[in-house]
Design a protein around this motif. Structure first.
Motif, PDB file in Angstrom:
ATOM      1  N   ASN A   1     -54.522   7.975 -50.477  1.00 28.50           N
ATOM      2  CA  ASN A   1     -54.337   7.908 -51.921  1.00 28.50           C
ATOM      3  C   ASN A   1     -52.857   7.827 -52.289  1.00 28.50           C
ATOM      4  O   ASN A   1     -51.979   7.875 -51.443  1.00 28.50           O
ATOM      5  CB  ASN A   1     -55.013   9.104 -52.615  1.00 28.50           C
ATOM      6  N   ASN A   2     -52.600   7.735 -53.606  1.00 28.81           N
ATOM      7  CA  ASN A   2     -51.233   7.490 -54.072  1.00 28.81           C
ATOM      8  C   ASN A   2     -50.274   8.610 -53.698  1.00 28.81           C
ATOM      9  O   ASN A   2     -49.137   8.344 -53.274  1.00 28.81           O
ATOM     10  CB  ASN A   2     -51.243   7.304 -55.590  1.00 28.81           C
ATOM     11  N   ILE A   3     -50.689   9.847 -53.869  1.00 32.64           N
ATOM     12  CA  ILE A   3     -49.801  10.981 -53.572  1.00 32.64           C
ATOM     13  C   ILE A   3     -49.474  11.047 -52.087  1.00 32.64           C
ATOM     14  O   ILE A   3     -48.320  11.214 -51.685  1.00 32.64           O
ATOM     15  CB  ILE A   3     -50.434  12.309 -54.046  1.00 32.64           C
ATOM     16  N   GLU A   4     -50.487  10.901 -51.241  1.00 36.36           N
ATOM     17  CA  GLU A   4     -50.279  10.953 -49.794  1.00 36.36           C
ATOM     18  C   GLU A   4     -49.425   9.788 -49.298  1.00 36.36           C
ATOM     19  O   GLU A   4     -48.739   9.893 -48.278  1.00 36.36           O
ATOM     20  CB  GLU A   4     -51.633  10.945 -49.072  1.00 36.36           C
ATOM     21  N   SER A   5     -49.476   8.663 -50.017  1.00 38.98           N
ATOM     22  CA  SER A   5     -48.770   7.462 -49.573  1.00 38.98           C
ATOM     23  C   SER A   5     -47.265   7.534 -49.804  1.00 38.98           C
ATOM     24  O   SER A   5     -46.504   6.821 -49.143  1.00 38.98           O
ATOM     25  CB  SER A   5     -49.322   6.231 -50.304  1.00 38.98           C
ATOM     26  N   ILE A   6     -46.840   8.388 -50.738  1.00 39.76           N
ATOM     27  CA  ILE A   6     -45.431   8.393 -51.142  1.00 39.76           C
ATOM     28  C   ILE A   6     -44.505   8.693 -49.964  1.00 39.76           C
ATOM     29  O   ILE A   6     -43.437   8.081 -49.823  1.00 39.76           O
ATOM     30  CB  ILE A   6     -45.202   9.396 -52.290  1.00 39.76           C
ATOM     31  N   LYS A   7     -44.902   9.618 -49.068  1.00 46.31           N
ATOM     32  CA  LYS A   7     -44.018   9.990 -47.962  1.00 46.31           C
ATOM     33  C   LYS A   7     -43.814   8.848 -46.972  1.00 46.31           C
ATOM     34  O   LYS A   7     -42.866   8.872 -46.176  1.00 46.31           O
ATOM     35  CB  LYS A   7     -44.554  11.230 -47.249  1.00 46.31           C
ATOM     36  N   TYR A   8     -44.701   7.835 -46.997  1.00 43.39           N
ATOM     37  CA  TYR A   8     -44.543   6.663 -46.135  1.00 43.39           C
ATOM     38  C   TYR A   8     -43.909   5.503 -46.887  1.00 43.39           C
ATOM     39  O   TYR A   8     -43.728   4.419 -46.315  1.00 43.39           O
ATOM     40  CB  TYR A   8     -45.901   6.223 -45.580  1.00 43.39           C
ATOM     41  N   PHE A   9     -43.582   5.729 -48.143  1.00 41.20           N
ATOM     42  CA  PHE A   9     -43.035   4.667 -48.999  1.00 41.20           C
ATOM     43  C   PHE A   9     -41.531   4.846 -49.191  1.00 41.20           C
ATOM     44  O   PHE A   9     -40.948   4.319 -50.128  1.00 41.20           O
ATOM     45  CB  PHE A   9     -43.755   4.707 -50.351  1.00 41.20           C
ATOM     46  N   THR A  10     -40.900   5.590 -48.305  1.00 47.95           N
ATOM     47  CA  THR A  10     -39.484   5.950 -48.464  1.00 47.95           C
ATOM     48  C   THR A  10     -38.530   4.751 -48.432  1.00 47.95           C
ATOM     49  O   THR A  10     -37.545   4.753 -49.180  1.00 47.95           O
ATOM     50  CB  THR A  10     -39.072   6.974 -47.396  1.00 47.95           C
ATOM     51  N   PRO A  11     -38.749   3.699 -47.618  1.00 46.40           N
ATOM     52  CA  PRO A  11     -37.813   2.563 -47.676  1.00 46.40           C
ATOM     53  C   PRO A  11     -37.792   1.914 -49.061  1.00 46.40           C
ATOM     54  O   PRO A  11     -36.715   1.575 -49.580  1.00 46.40           O
ATOM     55  CB  PRO A  11     -38.354   1.600 -46.609  1.00 46.40           C
ATOM     56  N   GLU A  12     -38.968   1.758 -49.655  1.00 41.35           N
ATOM     57  CA  GLU A  12     -39.039   1.150 -50.984  1.00 41.35           C
ATOM     58  C   GLU A  12     -38.457   2.071 -52.053  1.00 41.35           C
ATOM     59  O   GLU A  12     -37.737   1.608 -52.955  1.00 41.35           O
ATOM     60  CB  GLU A  12     -40.494   0.811 -51.321  1.00 41.35           C
ATOM     61  N   LEU A  13     -38.753   3.359 -51.962  1.00 40.14           N
ATOM     62  CA  LEU A  13     -38.229   4.311 -52.948  1.00 40.14           C
ATOM     63  C   LEU A  13     -36.702   4.357 -52.893  1.00 40.14           C
ATOM     64  O   LEU A  13     -36.046   4.524 -53.926  1.00 40.14           O
ATOM     65  CB  LEU A  13     -38.811   5.704 -52.693  1.00 40.14           C
ATOM     66  N   THR A  14     -36.150   4.207 -51.705  1.00 41.71           N
ATOM     67  CA  THR A  14     -34.685   4.191 -51.572  1.00 41.71           C
ATOM     68  C   THR A  14     -34.084   3.021 -52.348  1.00 41.71           C
ATOM     69  O   THR A  14     -33.064   3.171 -53.036  1.00 41.71           O
ATOM     70  CB  THR A  14     -34.294   4.086 -50.087  1.00 41.71           C
ATOM     71  N   LEU A  15     -34.715   1.852 -52.255  1.00 40.46           N
ATOM     72  CA  LEU A  15     -34.227   0.689 -52.998  1.00 40.46           C
ATOM     73  C   LEU A  15     -34.317   0.926 -54.510  1.00 40.46           C
ATOM     74  O   LEU A  15     -33.402   0.576 -55.261  1.00 40.46           O
ATOM     75  CB  LEU A  15     -35.031  -0.550 -52.614  1.00 40.46           C
ATOM     76  N   VAL A  16     -35.412   1.530 -54.947  1.00 43.50           N
ATOM     77  CA  VAL A  16     -35.593   1.791 -56.381  1.00 43.50           C
ATOM     78  C   VAL A  16     -34.542   2.768 -56.886  1.00 43.50           C
ATOM     79  O   VAL A  16     -33.898   2.550 -57.924  1.00 43.50           O
ATOM     80  CB  VAL A  16     -37.007   2.341 -56.653  1.00 43.50           C
ATOM     81  N   ILE A  17     -34.333   3.844 -56.145  1.00 41.41           N
ATOM     82  CA  ILE A  17     -33.348   4.859 -56.561  1.00 41.41           C
ATOM     83  C   ILE A  17     -31.945   4.265 -56.594  1.00 41.41           C
ATOM     84  O   ILE A  17     -31.168   4.505 -57.529  1.00 41.41           O
ATOM     85  CB  ILE A  17     -33.408   6.082 -55.609  1.00 41.41           C
ATOM     86  N   THR A  18     -31.618   3.469 -55.581  1.00 41.45           N
ATOM     87  CA  THR A  18     -30.294   2.833 -55.547  1.00 41.45           C
ATOM     88  C   THR A  18     -30.102   1.909 -56.748  1.00 41.45           C
ATOM     89  O   THR A  18     -29.036   1.902 -57.380  1.00 41.45           O
ATOM     90  CB  THR A  18     -30.116   2.032 -54.240  1.00 41.45           C
ATOM     91  N   ALA A  19     -31.126   1.118 -57.073  1.00 37.97           N
ATOM     92  CA  ALA A  19     -31.040   0.206 -58.213  1.00 37.97           C
ATOM     93  C   ALA A  19     -30.849   0.979 -59.519  1.00 37.97           C
ATOM     94  O   ALA A  19     -30.033   0.584 -60.371  1.00 37.97           O
ATOM     95  CB  ALA A  19     -32.295  -0.664 -58.285  1.00 37.97           C
TER      96      ALA A  19
ATOM     97  N   VAL B   1     -29.529   4.006 -59.917  1.00 35.29           N
ATOM     98  CA  VAL B   1     -28.187   4.617 -59.924  1.00 35.29           C
ATOM     99  C   VAL B   1     -27.133   3.574 -60.301  1.00 35.29           C
ATOM    100  O   VAL B   1     -26.246   3.837 -61.137  1.00 35.29           O
ATOM    101  CB  VAL B   1     -27.866   5.233 -58.544  1.00 35.29           C
ATOM    102  N   ILE B   2     -27.222   2.381 -59.704  1.00 37.83           N
ATOM    103  CA  ILE B   2     -26.241   1.333 -60.013  1.00 37.83           C
ATOM    104  C   ILE B   2     -26.342   0.915 -61.475  1.00 37.83           C
ATOM    105  O   ILE B   2     -25.332   0.713 -62.152  1.00 37.83           O
ATOM    106  CB  ILE B   2     -26.453   0.127 -59.079  1.00 37.83           C
ATOM    107  N   LEU B   3     -27.563   0.790 -61.976  1.00 38.45           N
ATOM    108  CA  LEU B   3     -27.751   0.396 -63.376  1.00 38.45           C
ATOM    109  C   LEU B   3     -27.174   1.449 -64.326  1.00 38.45           C
ATOM    110  O   LEU B   3     -26.501   1.118 -65.310  1.00 38.45           O
ATOM    111  CB  LEU B   3     -29.236   0.189 -63.656  1.00 38.45           C
ATOM    112  N   LEU B   4     -27.410   2.719 -64.011  1.00 35.75           N
ATOM    113  CA  LEU B   4     -26.882   3.788 -64.865  1.00 35.75           C
ATOM    114  C   LEU B   4     -25.355   3.832 -64.817  1.00 35.75           C
ATOM    115  O   LEU B   4     -24.704   4.050 -65.846  1.00 35.75           O
ATOM    116  CB  LEU B   4     -27.469   5.129 -64.432  1.00 35.75           C
TER     117      LEU B   4
END
Length: 509
Positions: free
Chosen positions: A2-20, A22-25
């Motif tokens: 499910n979505n909650i369990e999947s988040i810990k395996y979605f770290t490469p994508e989350l890193t890109l989102v967080i970086t984007a 931060v740069i935008l802010l």
């Protein structure tokens, strides 16, 4: 999962989102895009690309961590897959984006005061595009596949037209949008037909449901398949869906042209393999697949493959602008890659993965040289490259290496890539396809040799000035060229680790 369990395996994508984010802010807070040049903007010029590269490195770390002893699984209720196949392509995308960021740091167009370091949205769009590429290579659902295609496409449209004061860039962006909208519309109509016939959007469930349906639906399924091929053929610039490619490559900022020539093309092949080898075929042996329906998609792709190779190479013979020449060259290479797709064998797919890695380095390297010479002489025409091999010997020699590798001459990496492709084609007994591929490789030597002739055999640009000074090439550019040419040289001699990595990456859900 499910979505909650999947988040810990979605770290490469989350890193890109967080970086984007931060740069935008940071861009909003400090107004980097409005800083005057050059002195006041130097801090921003260094900060934003460094932040972006840091995000890419962290994402690469998470990808490597996931590769180390994990079990392939589905994430987000079977919307995307976490497997070695997806991780292989994610690593390719991160490497490509990293080089594009490094290309962009000192890049400045003579036509439009473009300095990427002062535009946070430039890096945000590259990160968003990379995120879309991640999702596209891992998509196992029709909805996710379409959303990922649109994420990549929309960000690419904006990046293509990034030179707002440049007419060619604006024209390229407009043409890209028009062709992209038509191709996406046709594709989603085909996907809706597949959903209507099967009642599911999941790649695994569709063939099971289609098998239980009526044979009278075959004409509709064939039409739907062709529509999907139109949308995905557009992403890899296959004939006859290639018409956007030369104008977009010529008008876009050269780093973005380099990005478009490699990353979306690789993602296109990733989704083509996963979709057609899952939905319309099944694994009937250790390294063989068989068709699950009466849709002759390998034959369709074989025809497109021949057209793509032939038109790409023949059209390149007449080009005078180097970016347009490399655009048609890119079309031809999509044709070579498609040879591995039609075989329904593991060797064919392994050859595609090997060739994509090698193509990454030699094609990015060729565009890096275009950036260097364009910055030095203010032109991208082959006729203006006369004597540049003598004025910048190191860059000229390295360009020759890239061009010979693109041709497929030994002992360079391009030869290894084509060797595995042609060997897989011959092993599968598609002899006529191998002959067409070899003939097209011979044709490609002519237009690559034109560039080499201009650089080394046509004298200086101005014959009345025999003592024309050497070009001053920044050390930063030289380092980038060396980073790109070394894999082309090394993989032409020692390619076993790449082969093993590519073969192991064929484990896909």
């Amino acid at each position: 999962m499910n979505n909650i369990e999947s988040i810990k395996y979605f770290t490469p994508e989350l890193t890109l989102v967080i970086t984007a984010v931060v740069i935008l802010l940071l861009g909003m807070r400090f107004g980097f895009a409005h800083r005057p040049e050059p002195a006041e903007g130097m801090g921003a010029r260094r900060l934003l690309p460094l932040l972006t590269l840091t995000g890419l490195v962290v994402s690469m770390f998470f990808c490597a961590k996931l590769l180390d002893g994990f079990q392939p699984t589905y994430l987000f209720s079977e919307m995307i897959a976490l497997d070695r196949f997806a991780l292989f392509f994610k690593i390719i995308f991160l490497v490509v984006t990293g080089f594009i960021i490094m290309f962009s740091i000192p890049y400045q167009s003579n036509a439009d005061k473009f300095a990427a370091g002062l535009h946070p949205e430039y890096y945000v769009l590259l990160l968003i595009s990379t995120l879309g590429l991640f999702c596209l290579s891992a998509a196992t659902d029709l909805l996710m596949m379409y959303l990922a295609v649109e994420t990549v496409s929309i960000s690419s449209y904006i990046l293509t037209a990034f030179l707002k004061g440049n007419r060619k860039s604006s024209e390229a962006g407009l043409k890209y949008v028009i062709f992209g909208a038509v191709a996406s519309g046709i594709m989603i109509f085909g996907l809706s037909l597949i959903y209507g016939l099967s009642g599911s959007t999941n790649f695994e469930h569709i063939p099971i449901l289609l098998a239980s349906g009526s044979n009278g639906l075959q004409p509709v399924l064939l039409a739907a398949t062709i529509m999907v091929i139109v949308g995905l053929g557009y992403k890899i610039a296959a004939v006859p869906f290639h018409m956007w490619c030369p104008d977009v490559y010529e008008g876009a900022p050269t780093p973005i042209t380099a990005f478009l020539s490699v990353a979306p093309k690789a993602a296109g092949f990733a989704v083509l393999i996963r979709f057609f080898y899952t939905v319309f075929s099944f694994q009937s042996g250790p390294e063989t697949w068989s068709l699950t329906s009466g849709i002759p998609w390998p034959t369709i792709f074989a025809i497109i493959c021949v057209l793509t190779m032939t038109l790409g190479n023949l059209a390149a013979l007449w080009q005078n602008n180097l970016k347009r020449l490399l655009a048609y060259s890119s079309i031809a290479h999509a044709g070579y890659l498609m040879m591995g797709l039609v075989l329904l064998t593991g060797r064919g797919l392994t050859a595609i993965l090997i060739y994509l890695v090698i193509y990454l380095f030699m094609n990015l390297g060729a565009f890096m040289v275009v950036i260097i010479f364009s910055r030095a002489i203010g032109s991208e025409d082959i006729k203006d490259y006369k004597g540049l091999g003598w004025r910048a010997p190191l860059v000229g020699v390295i360009m020759c290496i890239f061009l010979f590798s693109l041709t497929g001459l030994p002992p360079l990496a391009g030869f290894i890539g084509k060797f595995y492709l042609f060997a897989a084609v011959i092993e599968a007994q598609w002899y006529w396809l191998a002959i067409v591929g070899v003939l097209n490789s011979v044709i490609s030597l002519f237009y690559y040799a034109r560039i080499i002739k201009a650089m080394f055999l046509s004298g200086l640009p101005d014959e009345s000035a025999p003592n024309l000074s050497r070009l001053s090439i920044p050390g930063y550019y030289t380092v980038l060229l060396i980073l790109l040419v070394l894999p082309v040289l090394v993989l032409g001699i020692y390619w076993e680790p790449l082969y093993n990595f590519a073969a192991a990456s064929l484990e896909f859900l």
